[in-house]
Design a protein around this motif. Structure first.
Motif, PDB file in Angstrom:
ATOM      1  N   ILE A   5       0.836  -1.314  -0.136  1.00  0.00           N
ATOM      2  CA  ILE A   5      -0.003  -0.128  -0.010  1.00  0.00           C
ATOM      3  C   ILE A   5       0.901   1.117   0.099  1.00  0.00           C
ATOM      4  O   ILE A   5       1.742   1.377   1.011  1.00  0.00           O
ATOM      5  N   LYS A   6       0.747   1.916  -0.992  1.00  0.00           N
ATOM      6  CA  LYS A   6       1.595   3.452  -1.028  1.00  0.00           C
ATOM      7  C   LYS A   6       0.823   4.211  -0.433  1.00  0.00           C
ATOM      8  O   LYS A   6      -0.046   4.743  -1.034  1.00  0.00           O
ATOM      9  N   LYS A   7       1.483   4.998   0.398  1.00  0.00           N
ATOM     10  CA  LYS A   7       0.756   6.187   0.997  1.00  0.00           C
ATOM     11  C   LYS A   7       1.515   7.668   0.734  1.00  0.00           C
ATOM     12  O   LYS A   7       2.564   7.584   0.709  1.00  0.00           O
ATOM     13  N   HIS A   8       0.726   8.262   0.030  1.00  0.00           N
ATOM     14  CA  HIS A   8       1.334   9.629  -0.565  1.00  0.00           C
ATOM     15  C   HIS A   8       1.566  10.624   0.702  1.00  0.00           C
ATOM     16  O   HIS A   8       0.322  10.960   1.204  1.00  0.00           O
ATOM     17  N   ARG A   9       2.511  11.161   0.918  1.00  0.00           N
ATOM     18  CA  ARG A   9       2.810  12.231   1.912  1.00  0.00           C
ATOM     19  C   ARG A   9       2.679  13.594   1.360  1.00  0.00           C
ATOM     20  O   ARG A   9       2.672  13.644   0.110  1.00  0.00           O
ATOM     21  N   LYS A  10       1.999  14.521   1.746  1.00  0.00           N
ATOM     22  CA  LYS A  10       1.514  15.696   1.331  1.00  0.00           C
ATOM     23  C   LYS A  10       2.936  16.504   1.378  1.00  0.00           C
ATOM     24  O   LYS A  10       3.554  16.374   2.057  1.00  0.00           O
ATOM     25  N   PRO A  11       3.057  17.326   0.086  1.00  0.00           N
ATOM     26  CA  PRO A  11       3.993  18.206   0.010  1.00  0.00           C
ATOM     27  C   PRO A  11       4.327  19.344   1.109  1.00  0.00           C
ATOM     28  O   PRO A  11       3.194  19.667   1.506  1.00  0.00           O
ATOM     29  N   ALA A  12       5.334  19.752   1.418  1.00  0.00           N
ATOM     30  CA  ALA A  12       5.712  20.989   2.282  1.00  0.00           C
ATOM     31  C   ALA A  12       5.201  22.096   1.489  1.00  0.00           C
ATOM     32  O   ALA A  12       5.225  22.297   0.064  1.00  0.00           O
ATOM     33  N   ILE A  13       4.380  22.982   2.359  1.00  0.00           N
ATOM     34  CA  ILE A  13       3.796  24.209   1.654  1.00  0.00           C
ATOM     35  C   ILE A  13       4.270  25.475   2.326  1.00  0.00           C
ATOM     36  O   ILE A  13       4.689  25.368   3.516  1.00  0.00           O
ATOM     37  N   THR A  14       4.175  26.370   1.435  1.00  0.00           N
ATOM     38  CA  THR A  14       4.614  27.699   2.171  1.00  0.00           C
ATOM     39  C   THR A  14       3.414  28.698   2.113  1.00  0.00           C
ATOM     40  O   THR A  14       2.841  28.734   1.037  1.00  0.00           O
ATOM     41  N   LEU A  15       3.245  29.488   3.245  1.00  0.00           N
ATOM     42  CA  LEU A  15       2.153  30.430   3.233  1.00  0.00           C
ATOM     43  C   LEU A  15       2.377  31.846   3.295  1.00  0.00           C
ATOM     44  O   LEU A  15       3.558  32.179   4.228  1.00  0.00           O
ATOM     45  N   ALA A  16       2.272  32.856   2.580  1.00  0.00           N
ATOM     46  CA  ALA A  16       2.356  34.321   2.669  1.00  0.00           C
ATOM     47  C   ALA A  16       1.604  34.682   4.172  1.00  0.00           C
ATOM     48  O   ALA A  16       0.581  34.264   4.371  1.00  0.00           O
ATOM     49  N   ALA A 103      -6.832  22.301  -1.116  1.00  0.00           N
ATOM     50  CA  ALA A 103      -5.539  21.489  -1.440  1.00  0.00           C
ATOM     51  C   ALA A 103      -4.167  22.205  -2.189  1.00  0.00           C
ATOM     52  O   ALA A 103      -3.586  21.883  -2.151  1.00  0.00           O
ATOM     53  N   LEU A 104      -4.907  23.352  -2.730  1.00  0.00           N
ATOM     54  CA  LEU A 104      -4.142  23.946  -3.632  1.00  0.00           C
ATOM     55  C   LEU A 104      -3.237  25.029  -2.896  1.00  0.00           C
ATOM     56  O   LEU A 104      -1.893  25.112  -3.339  1.00  0.00           O
ATOM     57  N   ILE A 105      -3.693  25.451  -1.822  1.00  0.00           N
ATOM     58  CA  ILE A 105      -3.014  26.495  -1.188  1.00  0.00           C
ATOM     59  C   ILE A 105      -1.522  26.223  -0.695  1.00  0.00           C
ATOM     60  O   ILE A 105      -1.171  25.244  -0.079  1.00  0.00           O
TER      61      ILE A 105
END
Length: 149
Positions: A5-16, A103-105
């Motif tokens: 079972i492949k679990k996808h980690r959420k990528p790191a995000i940057t917020l203003a 999910a986009l931010i």
């Protein structure tokens, strides 16, 4: 042997910083109307790295960004991430208070992310490009820049 079972980690995000502050207020005020969606937005805000508006990379999705992505179904789309009152799906303006908007931010060109639609199906999107108009600098930050000159 059981399948892996492949679990996808959420990528790191940057917020203003300005986006983060405004989105926290929106999430908190929306919590009583739609707790599940508010919790999703809060989860994204909590995992984001908040930086000064002027230090956000040009290819990071922020409020007002226009981005192009390819879905797992092979569909190419271009959308703009907006605040709730500006949403208009016919014009490609996606509200931050939708599952895909949340999910986009904070993502960047080249990232892929899985998101769950309101019907419960999981989709995968790969971002090809992000365009941040120069007018996306908040008016308070623009005033700070004028005062500093």
């Amino acid at each position: 042997m059981a399948p892996a079972i492949k679990k996808h980690r959420k990528p790191a995000i940057t917020l203003a910083r300005s986006d983060s502050e405004r989105l926290w207020r929106i999430a908190e005020s929306f919590a009583s109307r739609n707790p599940g969606l508010a919790e999703e937005l809060i989860s994204e805000l909590e995992r984001g790295r908040v930086v000064d508006d002027r230090r956000v990379a040009a290819d990071v999705v922020r409020m007002g960004s226009t981005l192009c992505y390819t879905s797992d179904l092979g569909e190419d789309r271009t959308v703009t991430l907006v605040f709730p009152g500006e949403a208009d799906i016919a014009e490609g303006k996606v509200s931050i208070l939708t599952p895909i908007g949340t999910a986009l931010i904070g993502l960047s060109a080249g990232h892929s992310i899985a998101w769950t639609a309101r019907d419960g199906r999981t989709h995968r999107l790969t971002f090809r490009s992000v365009d941040n108009p120069e007018t996306s600098v908040p008016s308070s930050a623009a005033a700070d820049l004028r005062d500093a000159s």
